[in-house]
Design a protein around this motif. Structure first.
Motif, PDB file in Angstrom:
ATOM      1  N   CYS A  98       0.346  -1.411   0.095  1.00 35.75           N
ATOM      2  CA  CYS A  98       0.002   0.082   0.341  1.00 35.75           C
ATOM      3  C   CYS A  98       0.963   1.047  -0.265  1.00 35.75           C
ATOM      4  N   ASP A 116       0.385  -4.196  -7.440  1.00 34.43           N
ATOM      5  CA  ASP A 116      -1.344  -3.562  -7.989  1.00 34.43           C
ATOM      6  C   ASP A 116      -2.486  -4.659  -8.340  1.00 34.43           C
ATOM      7  N   LEU A 119      -3.087  -7.198  -4.706  1.00 35.91           N
ATOM      8  CA  LEU A 119      -4.032  -5.758  -4.318  1.00 35.91           C
ATOM      9  C   LEU A 119      -5.550  -6.362  -4.396  1.00 35.91           C
ATOM     10  N   ASP A 120      -6.193  -6.303  -5.998  1.00 33.21           N
ATOM     11  CA  ASP A 120      -7.430  -6.902  -7.012  1.00 33.21           C
ATOM     12  C   ASP A 120      -7.460  -8.135  -6.048  1.00 33.21           C
ATOM     13  N   ALA A 123      -8.687  -7.868  -2.719  1.00 34.54           N
ATOM     14  CA  ALA A 123     -10.550  -6.786  -3.230  1.00 34.54           C
ATOM     15  C   ALA A 123     -11.613  -8.376  -3.512  1.00 34.54           C
ATOM     16  N   ARG A 124     -11.291  -8.878  -4.134  1.00 34.55           N
ATOM     17  CA  ARG A 124     -12.023 -10.040  -4.925  1.00 34.55           C
ATOM     18  C   ARG A 124     -12.249 -11.142  -4.386  1.00 34.55           C
ATOM     19  N   ARG A 129     -10.279  -4.501   0.460  1.00 35.66           N
ATOM     20  CA  ARG A 129      -9.931  -3.662  -0.972  1.00 35.66           C
ATOM     21  C   ARG A 129      -8.674  -2.689  -0.215  1.00 35.66           C
ATOM     22  N   GLN A 141      -6.368   1.960   7.015  1.00 32.60           N
ATOM     23  CA  GLN A 141      -7.480   1.318   5.820  1.00 32.60           C
ATOM     24  C   GLN A 141      -8.786   1.100   6.989  1.00 32.60           C
ATOM     25  N   ALA A 145     -12.832  -3.885   5.390  1.00 29.40           N
ATOM     26  CA  ALA A 145     -11.246  -4.429   4.563  1.00 29.40           C
ATOM     27  C   ALA A 145     -10.370  -5.679   6.045  1.00 29.40           C
TER      28      ALA A 145
END
Length: 236
Positions: A98, A116, A119-120, A123-124, A129, A141, A145
């Protein structure tokens, strides 16, 4: 304190009522806390025995990562699972992925390309996220999350949690650790992505021999943590 000397001739995996253990010249090994050293699979017990057989005249605990991990899981993590989960989950609040370099552009681009997608994935996969910031100033944050990532860590049993803890501490990223633990990311690739900044610095200014030696030791421990996860589920 002097290092203990090797006192056995042969180490081997042995089946026990609770799983698999390791015997030195037929005598079952116990943890430092005096509990039976019990592994969930024959493959892990055999790997443990190989660590013991590889010892020379003097025992070197640093060369026995699997044994250390199993000892820790049995003697400490089993009774303090929630505390270890908290320690691991704390990394999500300041996850390596981050914090991005504002410049040079080439480094910022390299970070984005490596981090990236992870991190995706978080989130998925976990509904977590995380937010990014430039520089080293702390970014708060989202609580949801953080809670979701803690739940992902908590789902690990004591032995898997020991491996996750190693992966997290060595990489500085709970997201990388979870991805490696889940098999989403190969261990070598996970280590590489955790070292984007260090690799960049070495390319610009050269590599310090002492720092390189320390990095090599950490890499070996990182790969050993992933190997532990493989061995503890190996059906052979």
């Amino acid at each position: 304190m002097a290092a203990p000397k090797r006192f056995w001739k042969q180490a081997g995996a042995v089946q026990t009522p609770d799983g698999w253990g390791v015997a030195l010249d037929g005598r079952p090994l116990r943890t430092p806390g005096k509990a039976p050293l019990t592994a969930p699979t024959r493959a892990l017990a055999q790997a443990l025995a190989e660590e013991w057989d590889a010892q020379a005249e003097v025992v070197d605990p640093s060369s026995m990562p699997l044994t250390r991990s199993l000892n820790t899981a049995i003697d400490r993590v089993g009774e303090k699972h929630a505390e270890v989960v908290d320690a691991v989950a704390a990394y999500a609040g300041s996850d390596l992925l981050c914090y991005r370099a504002p410049h040079p552009e080439a480094l910022a681009r390299r970070q984005a390309e490596a981090w990236d997608p992870l991190l995706d994935w978080a989130a998925r996969t976990h509904g977590a996220r995380l937010l990014c910031a430039e520089g080293v100033m702390h970014v708060a944050q989202p609580e949801e999350a953080l809670a979701r990532l803690r739940a992902a860590a908590s789902a690990h049993d004591p032995l898997a949690l020991v491996a996750l803890h190693e992966l997290t501490v060595l990489s500085g990223s709970l997201v990388i650790a979870l991805a490696v633990s889940a098999g989403e990311l190969a261990a070598e690739e996970g280590w590489k992505r955790s070292r984007v900044d260090e690799t960049w610095q070495a390319e610009q200014w050269g590599e310090d021999a002492e720092a390189a030696a320390m990095a090599a030791r950490k890499r070996a421990d990182f790969l050993a943590a992933r190997r532990l996860l493989d061995l503890m589920t190996d059906p052979s």
